[in-house]
Write a protein that holds these residues in place. Structure first.
Motif, PDB file in Angstrom:
ATOM      1  N   THR A 171     -32.810 -32.198  11.592  1.00  0.00           N
ATOM      2  CA  THR A 171     -33.082 -32.932  10.354  1.00  0.00           C
ATOM      3  C   THR A 171     -33.035 -32.026   9.123  1.00  0.00           C
ATOM      4  N   LYS A 172     -32.678 -30.758   9.321  1.00  0.00           N
ATOM      5  CA  LYS A 172     -32.496 -29.833   8.208  1.00  0.00           C
ATOM      6  C   LYS A 172     -31.012 -29.529   7.971  1.00  0.00           C
ATOM      7  N   VAL A 173     -30.130 -30.171   8.750  1.00  0.00           N
ATOM      8  CA  VAL A 173     -28.710 -29.824   8.749  1.00  0.00           C
ATOM      9  C   VAL A 173     -27.861 -30.998   8.273  1.00  0.00           C
ATOM     10  N   LEU A 174     -26.903 -30.716   7.395  1.00  0.00           N
ATOM     11  CA  LEU A 174     -25.954 -31.736   6.960  1.00  0.00           C
ATOM     12  C   LEU A 174     -25.262 -32.388   8.153  1.00  0.00           C
ATOM     13  N   SER A 175     -25.010 -33.675   8.069  1.00  0.00           N
ATOM     14  CA  SER A 175     -24.255 -34.344   9.117  1.00  0.00           C
ATOM     15  C   SER A 175     -22.813 -33.844   9.114  1.00  0.00           C
ATOM     16  N   TYR A 176     -22.137 -34.037  10.228  1.00  0.00           N
ATOM     17  CA  TYR A 176     -20.740 -33.602  10.355  1.00  0.00           C
ATOM     18  C   TYR A 176     -19.843 -34.245   9.289  1.00  0.00           C
ATOM     19  N   PRO A 177     -19.933 -35.563   9.043  1.00  0.00           N
ATOM     20  CA  PRO A 177     -19.105 -36.155   7.976  1.00  0.00           C
ATOM     21  C   PRO A 177     -19.382 -35.540   6.605  1.00  0.00           C
ATOM     22  N   LYS A 178     -20.655 -35.206   6.327  1.00  0.00           N
ATOM     23  CA  LYS A 178     -20.975 -34.596   5.036  1.00  0.00           C
ATOM     24  C   LYS A 178     -20.403 -33.181   4.938  1.00  0.00           C
ATOM     25  N   MET A 179     -20.399 -32.459   6.054  1.00  0.00           N
ATOM     26  CA  MET A 179     -19.776 -31.129   6.045  1.00  0.00           C
ATOM     27  C   MET A 179     -18.285 -31.248   5.750  1.00  0.00           C
ATOM     28  N   ILE A 180     -17.653 -32.251   6.336  1.00  0.00           N
ATOM     29  CA  ILE A 180     -16.219 -32.473   6.081  1.00  0.00           C
ATOM     30  C   ILE A 180     -15.993 -32.790   4.603  1.00  0.00           C
ATOM     31  N   GLU A 181     -16.835 -33.664   4.051  1.00  0.00           N
ATOM     32  CA  GLU A 181     -16.722 -34.020   2.634  1.00  0.00           C
ATOM     33  C   GLU A 181     -16.838 -32.785   1.747  1.00  0.00           C
ATOM     34  N   LEU A 182     -17.799 -31.928   2.067  1.00  0.00           N
ATOM     35  CA  LEU A 182     -18.019 -30.731   1.260  1.00  0.00           C
ATOM     36  C   LEU A 182     -16.841 -29.767   1.358  1.00  0.00           C
ATOM     37  N   ILE A 183     -16.430 -29.458   2.566  1.00  0.00           N
ATOM     38  CA  ILE A 183     -15.358 -28.478   2.747  1.00  0.00           C
ATOM     39  C   ILE A 183     -14.040 -28.989   2.171  1.00  0.00           C
ATOM     40  N   ALA A 276     -31.471 -25.548  -5.573  1.00  0.00           N
ATOM     41  CA  ALA A 276     -31.857 -26.440  -4.482  1.00  0.00           C
ATOM     42  C   ALA A 276     -31.064 -27.737  -4.588  1.00  0.00           C
ATOM     43  N   VAL A 277     -30.446 -28.140  -3.481  1.00  0.00           N
ATOM     44  CA  VAL A 277     -29.708 -29.395  -3.415  1.00  0.00           C
ATOM     45  C   VAL A 277     -30.483 -30.318  -2.484  1.00  0.00           C
ATOM     46  N   GLU A 278     -31.041 -31.385  -3.034  1.00  0.00           N
ATOM     47  CA  GLU A 278     -31.905 -32.260  -2.248  1.00  0.00           C
ATOM     48  C   GLU A 278     -31.856 -33.680  -2.780  1.00  0.00           C
ATOM     49  N   ASN A 279     -32.255 -34.602  -1.940  1.00  0.00           N
ATOM     50  CA  ASN A 279     -32.349 -36.004  -2.326  1.00  0.00           C
ATOM     51  C   ASN A 279     -33.773 -36.260  -2.806  1.00  0.00           C
ATOM     52  N   THR A 280     -33.939 -36.363  -4.097  1.00  0.00           N
ATOM     53  CA  THR A 280     -35.278 -36.503  -4.682  1.00  0.00           C
ATOM     54  C   THR A 280     -35.701 -37.961  -4.833  1.00  0.00           C
ATOM     55  N   ASN A 304     -27.798 -37.810   4.849  1.00  0.00           N
ATOM     56  CA  ASN A 304     -26.636 -38.704   4.914  1.00  0.00           C
ATOM     57  C   ASN A 304     -26.239 -39.231   3.543  1.00  0.00           C
ATOM     58  N   SER A 305     -27.205 -39.375   2.648  1.00  0.00           N
ATOM     59  CA  SER A 305     -26.906 -39.886   1.305  1.00  0.00           C
ATOM     60  C   SER A 305     -27.020 -38.794   0.240  1.00  0.00           C
ATOM     61  N   LEU A 306     -26.975 -37.540   0.658  1.00  0.00           N
ATOM     62  CA  LEU A 306     -27.123 -36.432  -0.283  1.00  0.00           C
ATOM     63  C   LEU A 306     -25.918 -36.335  -1.211  1.00  0.00           C
ATOM     64  N   ASP A 307     -26.173 -36.215  -2.498  1.00  0.00           N
ATOM     65  CA  ASP A 307     -25.122 -36.055  -3.497  1.00  0.00           C
ATOM     66  C   ASP A 307     -24.683 -34.583  -3.505  1.00  0.00           C
ATOM     67  N   LEU A 308     -23.421 -34.336  -3.216  1.00  0.00           N
ATOM     68  CA  LEU A 308     -22.895 -32.978  -3.120  1.00  0.00           C
ATOM     69  C   LEU A 308     -22.205 -32.506  -4.402  1.00  0.00           C
ATOM     70  N   THR A 309     -22.380 -33.235  -5.496  1.00  0.00           N
ATOM     71  CA  THR A 309     -21.679 -32.928  -6.737  1.00  0.00           C
ATOM     72  C   THR A 309     -21.936 -31.509  -7.221  1.00  0.00           C
ATOM     73  N   VAL A 310     -23.167 -31.062  -7.147  1.00  0.00           N
ATOM     74  CA  VAL A 310     -23.508 -29.721  -7.615  1.00  0.00           C
ATOM     75  C   VAL A 310     -22.765 -28.658  -6.809  1.00  0.00           C
ATOM     76  N   LEU A 311     -22.726 -28.822  -5.497  1.00  0.00           N
ATOM     77  CA  LEU A 311     -22.023 -27.872  -4.639  1.00  0.00           C
ATOM     78  C   LEU A 311     -20.524 -27.879  -4.914  1.00  0.00           C
ATOM     79  N   LYS A 312     -19.964 -29.059  -5.040  1.00  0.00           N
ATOM     80  CA  LYS A 312     -18.521 -29.179  -5.301  1.00  0.00           C
ATOM     81  C   LYS A 312     -18.156 -28.536  -6.628  1.00  0.00           C
ATOM     82  N   GLY A 313     -18.962 -28.793  -7.633  1.00  0.00           N
ATOM     83  CA  GLY A 313     -18.688 -28.237  -8.955  1.00  0.00           C
ATOM     84  C   GLY A 313     -18.784 -26.718  -8.976  1.00  0.00           C
ATOM     85  N   ALA A 314     -19.779 -26.182  -8.284  1.00  0.00           N
ATOM     86  CA  ALA A 314     -19.944 -24.720  -8.240  1.00  0.00           C
ATOM     87  C   ALA A 314     -18.778 -24.056  -7.519  1.00  0.00           C
TER      88      ALA A 314
END
Length: 318
Positions: A171-183, A276-280, A304-314
């Motif tokens: 429960t501390k790890v991004l799901s596989y689909p989210k990892m794909i989205e990020l990479i 910190a990237v988190e769902n607040t 699963n619903s974490l917004d990855l915009t900050v990571l993508k932009g960086a």
């Protein structure tokens, strides 16, 4: 000459979080020899630490371990673990130790009520409970010269993004689909590090992105992983041991992903900048003090619903 024993059996991140205490003790007692009692498998984390005179590795027999330590004739004992094993060791040594305060009740109350009464960072809480004053030097980790990684040996080209894809609990790890989205959003090479559990995910990601992803899960030691972290243009971790390694190295572009746990519990990178990237927007966070392997509500929305915009932009700005 005075001898001081500091006890912290495990694990990687928790041991690194004790390094400021060791440094401050050495500064306060400059003529003392500071010894560490830890699990033998974690003894390497103290390699090269100039504040430590000797490391004693515990291998499963507490009676034998205590007998070995009694020969040293310690003047002071600091229990930086405060569990049953460390209690028993202190009893066998015949020493009344100074102990940290884990604030167990306050941590559980934060999870149950979502009201945080914890007084700051874990390291600062530990300093206060031991009657010590913190310095402003952060965590310590020293990479042995033999572990320094030559990027060309792995086919790594700078600038690259280092992604430590694992953590102790799911429960501390991004799901596989989210990892794909990020990479998929990152234009630079992505180097993955992790343990046996992470290797299969790393293999799949490298198969999906053969021109971009280098899967080094299980292929590097902790020290080699630290060297890769140090040389990366951007570091992404979960709430994990590698987060604390990156913090100890004062990496200037560190991003930490939070799921079931919460920065307010006091385990954030210590005395170093990070994002910190988190769902607040979830009322259910935190649902655990240290993470678990199952979402209590079954939706896993924190990641699963974490917004990855900050990571993508960086990553795009590298």
């Amino acid at each position: 000459m005075q001898k001081i024993l500091c006890i912290r059996f495990s694990s990687i991140g928790d041991i690194l979080l004790t390094t400021p205490i060791i440094r401050v003790l050495k500064a306060q007692f400059p003529n003392a020899k500071i010894h560490i009692a830890t699990k033998a498998s974690f003894a390497h984390l103290w390699d090269g630490n100039p504040h430590v005179a000797q490391v004693h590795g515990y291998q499963g027999n507490l009676w034998e371990f205590a007998a070995e330590l009694r020969k040293e004739g310690f003047d002071k004992v600091y229990d930086l673990h405060k569990n049953l094993r460390s209690h028993m060791l202190c009893l066998l040594l015949g020493k009344f130790p100074k102990q940290i305060n884990k604030y167990t009740a306050a941590r559980k109350a934060f999870v149950q009520t979502k009201l945080n009464t914890l007084p700051g960072h874990l390291v600062d809480r530990n300093f206060a409970s031991l009657g010590l004053s913190p310095d402003v030097k952060g965590l310590d980790y020293f990479i042995p010269a033999a572990a320094q990684v030559k990027l060309a040996d792995y086919g790594i080209k700078s600038p690259y993004v280092l992604f430590a894809i694992g953590a102790a609990h799911q429960t501390k790890v991004l799901s596989y689909p989210k990892m794909i989205e990020l990479i998929d959003s990152i234009d630079h090479q992505v180097v993955l590090i992790g343990d046996d559990w992470d290797e299969k995910i790393g293999y799949r990601l490298a198969t999906l992105f053969p021109e971009k992803v280098l899967n080094l899960c299980t292929r590097t030691s902790i020290a080699q992983s630290a060297s890769l972290i140090q040389q990366a243009a951007m570091v992404i971790t979960h709430d994990s041991s590698m987060m604390h390694v990156a913090a100890a190295l004062k990496h200037p572009n560190l991003f930490t992903i939070w799921g079931s746990t919460h920065p307010g519990l006091g385990f954030t990178p210590y005395q170093t900048a990070f994002t910190a990237v988190e769902n607040t927007n979830l009322a259910c966070r935190p649902c655990s003090t240290q993470g678990s392997n199952v979402c209590p509500l079954g939706h896993f929305s924190c990641l699963n619903s974490l917004d990855l915009t900050v990571l993508k932009g960086a990553a795009q700005a590298l």
